[in-house]
Design an enzyme around this catalytic site. Sequence first.
Site, short mmCIF file in Angstrom:
data_model
loop_
_atom_site.label_atom_id
_atom_site.label_comp_id
_atom_site.label_asym_id
_atom_site.label_seq_id
_atom_site.Cartn_x
_atom_site.Cartn_y
_atom_site.Cartn_z
N CYS A 138 26.79 32.11 40.48
CA CYS A 138 25.83 31.02 40.47
C CYS A 138 26.50 29.79 41.07
CB CYS A 138 25.31 30.65 39.08
SG CYS A 138 24.39 31.99 38.33
N ARG A 163 27.92 32.49 46.08
CA ARG A 163 28.14 32.63 44.63
C ARG A 163 27.01 33.40 43.95
NH1 ARG A 163 32.07 29.12 42.89
NH2 ARG A 163 31.31 29.32 40.77
N TRP A 209 23.14 34.22 40.49
CA TRP A 209 23.58 35.62 40.39
C TRP A 209 23.19 36.04 38.98
CZ3 TRP A 209 26.93 38.72 37.50
CH2 TRP A 209 27.21 39.98 38.07
N ASN A 229 25.80 27.25 35.41
CA ASN A 229 26.61 28.38 35.87
C ASN A 229 27.50 28.78 34.70
OD1 ASN A 229 28.40 30.10 37.23
ND2 ASN A 229 29.63 28.40 37.98
N GLY A 230 27.41 30.04 34.29
CA GLY A 230 28.23 30.49 33.15
C GLY A 230 27.38 31.33 32.23
N GLU A 278 42.13 49.36 49.17
CA GLU A 278 41.40 48.21 49.72
C GLU A 278 40.39 48.65 50.79
OE1 GLU A 278 40.81 45.25 49.04
OE2 GLU A 278 40.30 44.22 50.89
N LYS A 294 36.45 47.86 50.55
CA LYS A 294 35.74 47.11 51.60
C LYS A 294 34.53 47.89 52.08
CE LYS A 294 36.98 44.19 51.42
NZ LYS A 294 37.74 43.17 50.78
N GLU A 321 31.72 47.93 49.46
CA GLU A 321 31.06 46.64 49.33
C GLU A 321 30.03 46.38 50.40
OE1 GLU A 321 34.73 44.18 49.30
OE2 GLU A 321 33.52 42.90 48.02
N HIS A 346 46.28 66.52 43.64
CA HIS A 346 46.19 66.58 42.17
C HIS A 346 44.75 66.47 41.70
CE1 HIS A 346 50.49 66.65 41.74
NE2 HIS A 346 50.56 65.70 42.65
N LYS A 356 30.55 36.17 45.29
CA LYS A 356 31.95 36.06 45.70
C LYS A 356 32.87 35.66 44.55
CE LYS A 356 34.88 34.70 49.39
NZ LYS A 356 35.24 36.11 49.60
C1 F6R Z 1 36.50 42.17 47.54
C2 F6R Z 1 36.39 40.91 46.83
C3 F6R Z 1 36.62 40.89 45.37
C4 F6R Z 1 37.60 39.77 45.04
C5 F6R Z 1 37.76 39.64 43.52
C6 F6R Z 1 38.76 38.57 43.15
O1 F6R Z 1 36.20 42.02 48.88
O2 F6R Z 1 36.10 39.89 47.41
O3 F6R Z 1 37.10 42.12 44.92
O4 F6R Z 1 38.82 40.04 45.65
O5 F6R Z 1 36.52 39.32 42.96
O6 F6R Z 1 38.36 37.31 43.60
P1 F6R Z 1 39.38 36.12 43.68
O7 F6R Z 1 40.40 36.47 44.69
O8 F6R Z 1 38.54 34.94 44.09
O9 F6R Z 1 39.98 35.98 42.32
#
Ligand code: F6R
Length: 604
Positions: free
Chosen positions: A2, A27, A70, A96-97, A477, A481, A484, A500, A599
């Site tokens: 949010c 957000r 969000w 927000n929260g 990773e 990616k 996502e 395994h 994000k």
């Molecule tokens: C993946 C991604 C998330 C963030 C995670 C941590 O692409 O963006 O997995 O890496 O939410 O976020 P930060 O780095 O802001 O603590």
Amino acid sequence: MCGIFGYVGNKPARKILIDGLRTLEYRGYDSAGIFTPRGGVIQAVGPIAALEECLLVDDSSVAGIAHTRWATHGAPTLANAHPHHDATESIWIVHNGIIENYQELKEELAADGVTFYSDTDTEVLAKLIGRQRADTLQAAVVVALARVRGTYGLVAMHVDRPDELIVARMGSPIVLGVGSGEHFVSSDPAALLPHTKTVLYLEDGEVAVVSASACNISTLDGVHRQKATETIVGEAAQLQKQGFAHFMLKEIHEAPEVIENAIRGRLMAEEGTVKLGGIEPYLEVFSKLDRLTIVGCGSAYYAGLVGKYLLEEYAGLPVEVELASEYRYKRNYHLGNTAVLAVSQSGETADTLAAVRKAKAAGILTLGIVNVVGSSVARETDAGIYTHAGPEVAVASTKAFLSQITVFALLAILLGRQRQLSAENGKELIQALTELPQSIQKTLALSSYIAEIAKKYAHTRNMMFIGRTFHAPLAYEGALKLKEVSYLHAEGYAGGELKHGSIAMLDAEFPIVTLVPQDAVYEKMLANISEVQARSAPVIAIGTEGDTLLPKTVDDVILVPKVHEMLQPIISAIPLQLLAYHVGVAKGLNVDRPRNLAKSVTVE
Ligand code: F6R
């Protein structure tokens, strides 16, 4: 999660509010809404763009509040969209929260005859504020917040005081922007950049009464707080796509500059070491560290895993990496001289912040590797290293991940030189870091080639990623990616783990991306490739230039420049990011705003 934005000043508020929301959209984008005293409330389900037609309607208000959601409590519907109001529609709030005891408060209010129009915890808070018998909105907010358990970044307005915003913070970020005859409120300093670089950070437990000309801050129990303004860095232009089709692509292409910014002023070529100003006061402590615990979430956690390999290999320092969301709830043993290092792009991730607080409460030295200057993790850790990657707008982390690994490389050199790394080896690594941006540039030139490979595999249902040692976390990773931004089922494994269990899944319909630089485990990876080929799985390999065997062995090969082993993961991350991006685009998806995500994960 949010985003909230507020304005009070001397200009028409609506455009400022909507522009603010556009920057904060990362957000959350389930719904958006604004309230201005003269224009009233406007809300829409979906992204901010749905609100834009309200700009066509005349509204002379010079103050207002705005929110991009969000969803946590209640589906993304119009009824659940913020701003929310009290029973008389005099008080409007954006939040927000999470109000953890909202159910209990709701029942209490309902027993008093209060009715509710939404499923949100925020409406409960608005109604609670509205029920307080207080002379001012500030007083009503403070009394109501005393009843609340949970987290909030909150902005409230009363229709009878259209020139005043009440702002409060507990656990969710809030920054106040100071302009000339105007003030702004935002969840993220980046959204203030088009207006001002002068800011005041609100701390947990503080409340501010904000008007065009003044900003009075006090604690929730009424103690006045005198705060010095701070200056934020960055340019508003960084928040534009600058000709790229998506922010994600732009941010991947910023990699060379991101590395330059991460190393600028930090390399000491002659001494073969680095200088990291933020942690300098602790050098003596670092030289005596017995071990280090790294905490983070998502991509930041994976960057931490790469960091473990680097610190153990080059600095000889034992490292453990913990998911912040686990660390904060489990029993942790910190033996000997130890420190906790939090990795976070936003610096606001709730679990990471909670892990930092837990470590601090246990008397452990806390450090941060953080991108957003002035963020909560940056402010609450004892010392830290900024990654200086600039604002990352796309929800999927790309450039921030590279910058985090770069900072780990710097830290490995610094701690390595204190422990076991010779000056000569240090110099070699510094030289390799200096040359890295050039190799990254060459890697980025592979984008259209990778787009073709992506098209070939875009309609598969599953994909697996494998790598070993420094590249095992890259496999995790790469899978994250892809999941996502393309919603493909993807899994990442250390190459040795394949047999395994997970090899059972492979068949001709299950492509596998293999990370195969010519390093110490090259032959082990070739063996893994043979194993998966024996199960008919198509193989895409990311190898290094000069490898003549790999192109003959696999279905598709991406050869990237070979750099120092320590830095190779940074290069390897780029084709993984580009592959995910191009698969998402080939599937016609909004790669910048993947479904169900936000994000900055400021809820737990
Ligand atoms: C993946 C991604 C998330 C963030 C995670 C941590 O692409 O963006 O997995 O890496 O939410 O976020 P930060 O780095 O802001 O603590």
